[in-house]
Motif scaffolding. Structure first.
Motif, PDB file in Angstrom:
ATOM      1  N   ALA A 138       0.827  -1.203   0.000  1.00  0.00           N
ATOM      2  CA  ALA A 138       0.000   0.000   0.000  1.00  0.00           C
ATOM      3  C   ALA A 138       0.861   1.253   0.000  1.00  0.00           C
ATOM      4  O   ALA A 138       0.451   2.301  -0.514  1.00  0.00           O
ATOM      5  N   ALA A 139       2.051   1.166   0.600  1.00  0.00           N
ATOM      6  CA  ALA A 139       2.957   2.328   0.620  1.00  0.00           C
ATOM      7  C   ALA A 139       4.394   1.834   0.718  1.00  0.00           C
ATOM      8  O   ALA A 139       4.682   0.868   1.428  1.00  0.00           O
ATOM      9  N   TRP A 140       5.256   2.501  -0.012  1.00  0.00           N
ATOM     10  CA  TRP A 140       6.685   2.176   0.037  1.00  0.00           C
ATOM     11  C   TRP A 140       7.432   3.496   0.156  1.00  0.00           C
ATOM     12  O   TRP A 140       7.510   4.264  -0.802  1.00  0.00           O
ATOM     13  N   ASN A 141       7.941   3.778   1.343  1.00  0.00           N
ATOM     14  CA  ASN A 141       8.602   5.068   1.597  1.00  0.00           C
ATOM     15  C   ASN A 141      10.037   4.882   2.078  1.00  0.00           C
ATOM     16  O   ASN A 141      10.561   5.731   2.795  1.00  0.00           O
ATOM     17  N   HIS A 142      10.657   3.790   1.662  1.00  0.00           N
ATOM     18  CA  HIS A 142      12.023   3.543   2.124  1.00  0.00           C
ATOM     19  C   HIS A 142      12.979   4.542   1.446  1.00  0.00           C
ATOM     20  O   HIS A 142      12.886   4.760   0.233  1.00  0.00           O
ATOM     21  N   PRO A 143      13.877   5.148   2.220  1.00  0.00           N
ATOM     22  CA  PRO A 143      14.732   6.199   1.656  1.00  0.00           C
ATOM     23  C   PRO A 143      15.789   5.695   0.675  1.00  0.00           C
ATOM     24  O   PRO A 143      16.270   6.475  -0.164  1.00  0.00           O
ATOM     25  N   SER A 144      16.154   4.423   0.733  1.00  0.00           N
ATOM     26  CA  SER A 144      17.231   3.958  -0.159  1.00  0.00           C
ATOM     27  C   SER A 144      16.869   2.718  -0.977  1.00  0.00           C
ATOM     28  O   SER A 144      17.401   2.529  -2.073  1.00  0.00           O
ATOM     29  N   LEU A 145      16.002   1.907  -0.465  1.00  0.00           N
ATOM     30  CA  LEU A 145      15.622   0.695  -1.201  1.00  0.00           C
ATOM     31  C   LEU A 145      14.422   0.981  -2.096  1.00  0.00           C
ATOM     32  O   LEU A 145      13.441   1.582  -1.652  1.00  0.00           O
ATOM     33  N   THR A 146      14.527   0.534  -3.331  1.00  0.00           N
ATOM     34  CA  THR A 146      13.430   0.786  -4.265  1.00  0.00           C
ATOM     35  C   THR A 146      12.350  -0.283  -4.124  1.00  0.00           C
ATOM     36  O   THR A 146      12.636  -1.437  -3.765  1.00  0.00           O
ATOM     37  N   LYS A 147      11.159   0.119  -4.413  1.00  0.00           N
ATOM     38  CA  LYS A 147      10.027  -0.810  -4.337  1.00  0.00           C
ATOM     39  C   LYS A 147      10.257  -1.962  -5.320  1.00  0.00           C
ATOM     40  O   LYS A 147      10.551  -1.722  -6.495  1.00  0.00           O
ATOM     41  N   PRO A 148      10.172  -3.189  -4.857  1.00  0.00           N
ATOM     42  CA  PRO A 148      10.413  -4.314  -5.765  1.00  0.00           C
ATOM     43  C   PRO A 148       9.351  -4.397  -6.854  1.00  0.00           C
ATOM     44  O   PRO A 148       8.182  -4.076  -6.624  1.00  0.00           O
ATOM     45  N   THR A 149       9.792  -4.820  -8.021  1.00  0.00           N
ATOM     46  CA  THR A 149       8.858  -4.971  -9.129  1.00  0.00           C
ATOM     47  C   THR A 149       8.120  -6.296  -9.005  1.00  0.00           C
ATOM     48  O   THR A 149       8.528  -7.191  -8.247  1.00  0.00           O
ATOM     49  N   ASN A 150       7.054  -6.435  -9.752  1.00  0.00           N
ATOM     50  CA  ASN A 150       6.327  -7.702  -9.754  1.00  0.00           C
ATOM     51  C   ASN A 150       7.216  -8.840 -10.233  1.00  0.00           C
ATOM     52  O   ASN A 150       7.108  -9.968  -9.742  1.00  0.00           O
ATOM     53  N   THR A 151       8.116  -8.517 -11.187  1.00  0.00           N
ATOM     54  CA  THR A 151       9.036  -9.542 -11.685  1.00  0.00           C
ATOM     55  C   THR A 151       9.936 -10.034 -10.560  1.00  0.00           C
ATOM     56  O   THR A 151      10.150 -11.248 -10.410  1.00  0.00           O
ATOM     57  N   GLN A 152      10.471  -9.094  -9.781  1.00  0.00           N
ATOM     58  CA  GLN A 152      11.311  -9.475  -8.644  1.00  0.00           C
ATOM     59  C   GLN A 152      10.532 -10.325  -7.651  1.00  0.00           C
ATOM     60  O   GLN A 152      11.021 -11.342  -7.158  1.00  0.00           O
ATOM     61  N   LEU A 153       9.328  -9.878  -7.343  1.00  0.00           N
ATOM     62  CA  LEU A 153       8.521 -10.600  -6.350  1.00  0.00           C
ATOM     63  C   LEU A 153       8.156 -11.996  -6.848  1.00  0.00           C
ATOM     64  O   LEU A 153       8.195 -12.968  -6.094  1.00  0.00           O
ATOM     65  N   ASN A 154       7.806 -12.079  -8.119  1.00  0.00           N
ATOM     66  CA  ASN A 154       7.398 -13.376  -8.659  1.00  0.00           C
ATOM     67  C   ASN A 154       8.559 -14.346  -8.791  1.00  0.00           C
ATOM     68  O   ASN A 154       8.353 -15.569  -8.865  1.00  0.00           O
ATOM     69  N   SER A 155       9.779 -13.799  -8.839  1.00  0.00           N
ATOM     70  CA  SER A 155      10.944 -14.674  -9.000  1.00  0.00           C
ATOM     71  C   SER A 155      11.365 -15.316  -7.677  1.00  0.00           C
ATOM     72  O   SER A 155      12.166 -16.258  -7.660  1.00  0.00           O
ATOM     73  N   VAL A 156      10.828 -14.815  -6.589  1.00  0.00           N
ATOM     74  CA  VAL A 156      11.164 -15.377  -5.278  1.00  0.00           C
ATOM     75  C   VAL A 156      10.315 -16.621  -5.033  1.00  0.00           C
ATOM     76  O   VAL A 156       9.087 -16.565  -5.147  1.00  0.00           O
ATOM     77  N   VAL A 157      10.974 -17.697  -4.751  1.00  0.00           N
ATOM     78  CA  VAL A 157      10.212 -18.938  -4.484  1.00  0.00           C
ATOM     79  C   VAL A 157      10.631 -19.524  -3.137  1.00  0.00           C
ATOM     80  O   VAL A 157      11.688 -19.253  -2.626  1.00  0.00           O
TER      81      VAL A 157
END
Lengths: 56, 178
Positions: A37-56
């Motif tokens: 719902a919100a991603w406000n991290h000062p240095s880490l970028t919000k992960p993409t759907n591709t990144q998330l889907n690649s995690v198993v």
């Protein structure tokens, strides 16, 4: 694997305290599951759907 | 029609529906207004989680599925689909919620969401609380504004939202008209 676990897998340096105001995960109980719902991290970028889907 | 003392009128034999009108003086003019306009006829509700326990994902704000009602005077609470209170009378409402969790938690938060966004956060405890609350005064426009109850728990393993009216509930009532 939950969305929280996937994000922690991509960014192991995140701490639990980050998952309230810095990163807000939400589930509206509408059958669509957890989402960022919100991603406000000062240095880490919000992960993409591709990144998330690649995690198993 | 001749003047008649109020004390001489017949008593109502059925409960008021709210559609009846009463005379009232407004800016020096006598006008009629429906009974429903008075605070005593405004929406009030008490909803709760009837069961089973609702699964919760760690570190995720999750809408509580309040699937039962103790009372819902104006049918403004949706206990079957969206689990939200949408009052049909504009005004200021006292809203309160309580959440029970079953597991061993390291952080718990109760939050009232208004129109889909966090509006009030109550207890935010880095402790293994099994019961925590949130409350606040919320303005509603009487048509589209709504509130929902969200639970947050940070835990290892599993932790569910407890069912049972004494544990997980959401209540509200109008305290002042708009």
């Amino acid at each position: 694997m939950t969305l929280y676990e996937k994000i922690k897998s991509i960014y192991p340096e995140l701490e639990d305290k980050d998952f309230v105001d810095v990163i807000c995960l939400q589930n509206d109980s509408d059958g669509k599951g957890d989402y960022i719902a919100a991603w406000n991290h000062p240095s880490l970028t919000k992960p993409t759907n591709t990144q998330l889907n690649s995690v198993v | 029609m001749a003047d008649k003392k109020i004390s001489a009128l017949s008593s109502a034999t059925t409960p008021l529906a709210g559609t009846e009108v009463v005379p009232i003086v407004q800016s020096g003019t006598t006008v009629k207004t429906p009974v429903s306009a008075f605070t005593g006829y405004s929406p009030a509700f008490s909803a709760y989680r009837a069961g089973p326990n609702q699964a919760l994902t760690t570190a995720t704000f999750t809408k509580v599925q309040l699937n039962a009602e103790d009372f819902d005077t104006n049918n403004c609470f949706d206990s079957s689909t969206n689990y939200r209170f949408t009052p049909t009378v504009a005004g200021y409402y006292q809203i309160s919620g309580s959440i029970g969790l079953t597991g061993t938690n390291v952080r718990v938060i109760a939050s009232i969401y208004k129109n889909g966004s966090a509006y009030f956060r109550g207890i935010d405890a880095t402790a293994n609380l099994s019961q925590f609350t949130v409350s606040g005064l919320v303005y509603f426009n009487g048509s589209t504004d709504y509130v929902e109850l969200y639970a947050y728990g940070s835990f290892a393993g599993t932790s569910d939202i407890s069912s049972g009216q004494i544990y997980t509930y959401f209540t509200g009532a109008m305290v002042r008209s708009a």
